[in-house]
Write an enzyme that holds these catalytic residues in place. Structure first.
Site, PDB file in Angstrom:
ATOM      1  N   LYS A 278       4.122   6.597   9.951  1.00  0.00           N
ATOM      2  CA  LYS A 278       3.568   7.816   9.351  1.00  0.00           C
ATOM      3  C   LYS A 278       4.100   9.053  10.080  1.00  0.00           C
ATOM      4  O   LYS A 278       4.483  10.040   9.446  1.00  0.00           O
ATOM      5  CB  LYS A 278       2.030   7.762   9.396  1.00  0.00           C
ATOM      6  CG  LYS A 278       1.455   6.735   8.416  1.00  0.00           C
ATOM      7  CD  LYS A 278      -0.021   6.406   8.628  1.00  0.00           C
ATOM      8  CE  LYS A 278      -0.452   5.289   7.679  1.00  0.00           C
ATOM      9  NZ  LYS A 278      -1.860   4.887   7.832  1.00  0.00           N
TER      10      LYS A 278
ATOM     11  N   GLN B 212      -6.808   6.023  11.835  1.00  0.00           N
ATOM     12  CA  GLN B 212      -6.295   4.709  11.454  1.00  0.00           C
ATOM     13  C   GLN B 212      -7.387   3.643  11.579  1.00  0.00           C
ATOM     14  O   GLN B 212      -8.080   3.578  12.593  1.00  0.00           O
ATOM     15  CB  GLN B 212      -5.071   4.352  12.315  1.00  0.00           C
ATOM     16  CG  GLN B 212      -4.359   3.081  11.921  1.00  0.00           C
ATOM     17  CD  GLN B 212      -3.657   3.167  10.571  1.00  0.00           C
ATOM     18  OE1 GLN B 212      -3.313   4.244  10.094  1.00  0.00           O
ATOM     19  NE2 GLN B 212      -3.455   2.042   9.922  1.00  0.00           N
TER      20      GLN B 212
ATOM     21  N   ASP C 197      -6.609  10.660   3.682  1.00  0.00           N
ATOM     22  CA  ASP C 197      -6.759   9.262   3.271  1.00  0.00           C
ATOM     23  C   ASP C 197      -7.610   9.143   2.009  1.00  0.00           C
ATOM     24  O   ASP C 197      -7.656   8.074   1.388  1.00  0.00           O
ATOM     25  CB  ASP C 197      -7.454   8.468   4.390  1.00  0.00           C
ATOM     26  CG  ASP C 197      -6.491   7.605   5.183  1.00  0.00           C
ATOM     27  OD1 ASP C 197      -5.481   7.160   4.591  1.00  0.00           O
ATOM     28  OD2 ASP C 197      -6.748   7.373   6.373  1.00  0.00           O
TER      29      ASP C 197
HETATM   30  N1  GUN Z   1      -5.502   0.764   7.811  1.00  0.00           N
HETATM   31  C1  GUN Z   1      -4.878   0.031   6.859  1.00  0.00           C
HETATM   32  N2  GUN Z   1      -4.547   0.828   5.817  1.00  0.00           N
HETATM   33  C2  GUN Z   1      -4.965   2.075   6.122  1.00  0.00           C
HETATM   34  C3  GUN Z   1      -4.910   3.332   5.446  1.00  0.00           C
HETATM   35  O1  GUN Z   1      -4.403   3.468   4.337  1.00  0.00           O
HETATM   36  N3  GUN Z   1      -5.436   4.377   6.112  1.00  0.00           N
HETATM   37  C4  GUN Z   1      -6.017   4.250   7.323  1.00  0.00           C
HETATM   38  N4  GUN Z   1      -6.534   5.345   7.882  1.00  0.00           N
HETATM   39  N5  GUN Z   1      -6.083   3.109   7.981  1.00  0.00           N
HETATM   40  C5  GUN Z   1      -5.570   2.030   7.375  1.00  0.00           C
END
Ligand code: GUN
Length: 316
Positions: A53, A97, A120
């Protein structure tokens, strides 16, 4: 029949080049959209995701900050960090995350994120906006699924769409987006009766239940569009032999590496479907692309008219 392969990397590249133009325009106005990531502890998969990311932010010229509290962090400490990021004017997007360690109250942390910075799309305020069709930030994977469908020319309006899986992060929001796009949507889950019969009615299948290769060719109407959201690691050689009996190259790759990624859709579905996303290289690249898109969108939403979105650019 052999399905058309819907290549997520190609679609991601298209989206990046559109975003790059928007980011350039924003920077001309003195605005540099920025994403703050919060990575707690040392979960290896989470580390890889967050690193990808941040690399995407750097590729596109977005600001990025990485916060890495230890696995022993408390809910209160995370709430204080989120509050700090909520108050920072240079931070447009906040991504915590998941999963968080057991001692942390995940819901409280996610609900503490300013909905305007919730890239998100996990905050209840944004979920509520999605339900009622009002503008807001929508979860990245569901928006990515819609981008693949739209950009590959699938007919959504009037289509029978079946979503397999009812998670808050993928299944439910994807079903809502499909419904807003005028599909007739059925959400299936572990208690659904006659699952193969229900799935076989679908013109569009979105598989997001986290079960390796569960959707087999006999479940799929010939010509259907199949979007595979699953990412499952296969390490068992006998299972790999069965899954890739018709894909000698994939089998070679498995043998060389000792593992491979398989979706929720059996590879042989490609011989029945009209179009299908591969795993890897299908939905995955779109999830990060939509996170970048949401970060730009958050910067625009937060800064009001000065950075208004160009007409026609709103899709979600
Ligand atoms: N963990 C697995 N997929 C995601 C996601 O799309 N966003 C976040 N914040 N954590 C994750």
């Amino acid at each position: 029949m052999t399905a058309r392969i819907l290549n997520g990397n190609t679609i991601r590249d298209q989206i990046y080049s559109e975003l790059q133009q928007q980011i350039q325009e924003l920077r001309g106005l003195g605005i540099r959209p920025g994403l703050a990531t919060v990575l707690v502890g040392d979960n290896p998969a989470s580390k890889i995701y967050v690193t990808s990311k941040i690399a995407a932010c750097e590729q596109l010229g977005l600001g990025s900050w990485r916060f890495t509290p230890p696995a022993t962090v408390t809910t209160e400490e995370l709430l204080a960090l989120v509050e700090d990021l909520n108050n920072r004017d240079d931070v447009d997007g906040i991504l915590v995350q998941l999963p968080l360690p057991r001692q942390v109250d995940t819901k409280r942390v996610l609900e503490a994120v300013d909905p305007a910075k919730d890239v998100d799309g996990f905050h209840p305020a944004n979920l509520g906006r999605l339900v009622s069709g009002r503008p807001g930030l929508v979860a990245c994977t569901p928006v990515g699924v819609m981008e693949i469908l739209r950009r590959s020319g699938a007919t959504i309006e009037g289509a029978n769409a079946v979503v397999l899986g009812r998670s808050d992060i993928v299944g439910k929001p994807t079903a809502l987006l499909l419904m807003h796009a005028n599909a007739t949507v059925t959400i299936c889950h572990s208690k659904t009766k006659d699952l193969p019969v229900v799935v076989r009615r679908a013109d569009i299948i979105v598989a997001a239940m986290g079960r390796t290769a569960m959707v087999t060719p006999d479940w799929v109407k010939p010509g259907a569009t199949v979007i595979d959201v699953g990412i499952n690691k296969v390490t068992d050689a006998a299972q790999a032999e069965r899954l890739f009996a018709n894909f000698p190259q994939r089998l070679e790759q498995f043998r060389a590496k000792g593992s491979t990624l398989v979706g929720d859709v059996h590879p042989d579905v490609a011989s029945v479907a009209g179009a299908i996303t591969p795993v890897p290289g299908g939905v995955g690249p779109l999830t990060i692309a939509m996170l970048m898109s949401n970060s730009v969108k958050a910067a625009r939403l937060r800064r009001g008219n000065r950075a208004a979105q160009p007409a026609g650019a709103e899709k979600a």
